[in-house]
Design an enzyme around this catalytic site. Structure first.
Site, PDB file in Angstrom:
ATOM      1  N   ASP A  18       0.899  -1.398  -0.116  1.00 50.48           N
ATOM      2  CA  ASP A  18       0.051  -0.006   0.029  1.00 50.48           C
ATOM      3  C   ASP A  18       0.719   1.308   0.087  1.00 50.48           C
ATOM      4  O   ASP A  18       0.719   2.175  -0.933  1.00 50.48           O
ATOM      5  CB  ASP A  18      -1.014   0.229   1.353  1.00 50.48           C
ATOM      6  CG  ASP A  18      -2.029  -1.134   1.035  1.00 50.48           C
ATOM      7  OD1 ASP A  18      -1.810  -1.901   0.250  1.00 50.48           O
ATOM      8  OD2 ASP A  18      -2.989  -1.116   2.052  1.00 50.48           O
ATOM      9  N   ARG A  99      -0.820   3.312  17.197  1.00 56.31           N
ATOM     10  CA  ARG A  99      -0.930   4.420  16.016  1.00 56.31           C
ATOM     11  C   ARG A  99      -0.474   5.910  16.682  1.00 56.31           C
ATOM     12  O   ARG A  99      -0.073   6.571  15.978  1.00 56.31           O
ATOM     13  CB  ARG A  99      -2.266   4.228  15.782  1.00 56.31           C
ATOM     14  CG  ARG A  99      -2.747   3.112  14.843  1.00 56.31           C
ATOM     15  CD  ARG A  99      -1.789   2.761  13.752  1.00 56.31           C
ATOM     16  NE  ARG A  99      -1.731   1.586  13.038  1.00 56.31           N
ATOM     17  CZ  ARG A  99      -1.140   0.649  13.181  1.00 56.31           C
ATOM     18  NH1 ARG A  99       0.122   0.556  13.645  1.00 56.31           N
ATOM     19  NH2 ARG A  99      -1.265  -0.413  12.450  1.00 56.31           N
ATOM     20  N   ASP A 128      -7.726   2.668  12.027  1.00 60.30           N
ATOM     21  CA  ASP A 128      -6.421   3.327  12.125  1.00 60.30           C
ATOM     22  C   ASP A 128      -6.387   4.742  11.435  1.00 60.30           C
ATOM     23  O   ASP A 128      -5.925   5.707  11.789  1.00 60.30           O
ATOM     24  CB  ASP A 128      -5.400   2.405  11.177  1.00 60.30           C
ATOM     25  CG  ASP A 128      -4.804   1.553  12.038  1.00 60.30           C
ATOM     26  OD1 ASP A 128      -5.087   1.446  13.426  1.00 60.30           O
ATOM     27  OD2 ASP A 128      -4.395   0.595  11.517  1.00 60.30           O
ATOM     28  N   SER A 180      -4.089 -10.128   6.274  1.00 53.39           N
ATOM     29  CA  SER A 180      -3.639  -8.717   6.543  1.00 53.39           C
ATOM     30  C   SER A 180      -3.193  -8.764   7.883  1.00 53.39           C
ATOM     31  O   SER A 180      -3.778  -9.118   9.022  1.00 53.39           O
ATOM     32  CB  SER A 180      -4.736  -7.648   6.742  1.00 53.39           C
ATOM     33  OG  SER A 180      -4.489  -6.217   7.111  1.00 53.39           O
TER      34      SER A 180
END
Length: 404
Positions: A18, A99, A128, A180
């Site tokens: 990504d 995060r 996220d 993932s």
């Protein structure tokens, strides 16, 4: 869309498919210089190998790599552990805690470089995006945010690979990736693939760190954890830094299959998702802390700590780390943790960790009072008056009903 090639965007870069595609896409669509920011929070070392070269080959102007492991464990994980936060009763918040530490460092770099944009690779379906952008808003609201997954027309792994191929950008990613995954020193999560059907039983490929409990050692292992002011400071009488404590417990816990959960959780944006999470060291730490709390906290304090943990779990999960509410909850938990000192003996066996020994200099437990044998300190007749007062409202209610 303001296009100016002298402007800079700082991208939270992982080196995956990504973010590799994001670099050329942002350059093409915003005509800016892309600075790749890599946070080392304890992910697989292979992911960090040659990551700077990879970022530059993808078109990044520069790449900065920052080791945030100690900051992550000391300033994020340990404080949350004190609160007892468990999202929906089981999730130890491994991704959610990571995060804000990444986003904060990313913002600091952007401010240092005088960048105008921040960018992340979170999808429009997940939590996220909220966690990153809530941190951005709290720390640098003047910086503009680019979220490619909410803008571009690339919608599949195939389209991303095709895009990179057209740009002549090398990648090691393939179509074979099924799951993932998110990994840091605290945990690893696995989502997608066969897990998207909740009737499918997770297979061995869904678990990366921990031994299958059925295949774990047939002999249990005992470990000793030392706790000071709500923080794990030593493992088996070896005083270690927070990171080293966690690394040691991850190693021990993984061997015994500790810390596996397979859950369906409620995402912040409204949908449910299924994931297999592995948090071996964290599960051991949490068990040890709760054991000392049982000795030290009185009934009302323990109830208050549970309320703090429940509220904190949602605050952290939702990405509100830099909100006043999180700071207030943390202050309350820190206050309760001042006397959470002691040692815990734990037995690890085939996926389970049990506190089998516990002691604290601040313990409110008294064998003299708790004994079922004869004692000289507790007068059982005193309970009569207590029960009469405790049940007074019930007695008054019953009397009123009898008079009707």
């Amino acid at each position: 869309m303001n296009k100016d090639q002298n402007k800079t965007v700082v991208l939270a870069y992982s080196g995956g498919l990504d973010t590799s595609a994001i670099i050329p896409w942002v350059k093409e669509n915003y005509n800016v210089k892309v600075v790749a920011f890599v946070a080392n929070i304890g992910q697989n070392k292979k992911e960090l190998e040659e990551i700077e070269e990879k970022a530059l080959k993808s078109g990044a102007y520069k790449c900065y790599i920052m080791d945030l492991r100690e900051t992550f464990v000391r300033d994020y994980v340990y404080p949350v552990l004190k609160t007892g936060a468990l999202y929906e009763g089981s999730y130890l918040l491994g991704t959610a805690m990571a995060r804000p530490v990444i986003a904060q460092a990313q913002v600091n770099l952007a401010l240092k470089l005088g960048a105008e944009f921040l960018c992340h690779g979170a999808t429009g379906k997940g939590n996220d995006q909220v966690r990153f952008e809530t941190t951005y808003a709290a720390l640098a609201p003047h910086l503009k945010v680019i979220a490619p997954w909410r803008e571009w027309k690339l919608r599949s792994r195939e389209s991303l690979l095709e895009y990179l191929s057209k740009k002549n950008i090398p990648t090691t990613a393939t179509l074979e990736k099924i799951y993932s995954r998110d990994e840091n020193i605290w945990h690893i999560s696995t989502e997608g693939g066969m897990l998207e059907d909740t009737w499918n039983i997770s297979n061995p490929d869904c678990w990366m760190w921990t031994t299958d409990p059925k295949l774990a050692p047939v002999k249990s292992e005992y470990i000793l954890i030392t706790i000071e002011r709500g923080c794990v400071i030593a493992v088996n009488n070896r005083r270690l830094s927070p990171v080293k404590c966690l690394e040691e417990l991850n190693k021990i816990g993984s061997k015994h299959g500790i810390g596996r959960i397979d859950i369906v959780e409620n995402r912040l944006i409204g949908m449910k998702s299924r994931g297999c999470y592995e948090t071996p060291g964290g599960t051991i730490m949490s068990t040890a802390l709760r054991a000392i709390e049982q000795l030290v906290l009185d009934r009302e304090s323990f109830k208050w700590r549970e309320n703090i943990g429940l509220e904190m779990s949602s605050v952290v999960y939702d990405g509100r780390w830099f909100a006043p509410l999180r700071e207030s909850l943390q202050a309350a938990a820190d206050s309760l943790s001042n006397e959470i000192n002691g040692e815990v003996g734990l037995e690890l066996y085939k996926g389970k960790v049990v506190a089998v020994q516990k002691k604290s200099p601040n313990s409110l437990y008294s064998k003299d009072f708790a004994t079922f044998g004869e004692d000289e300190v507790y007068h059982q007749s005193d309970a009569k008056g207590f029960i009469r007062l405790f049940s007074l409202s019930a007695r008054i209610r019953a009397i009123k009903k009898q008079k009707k």
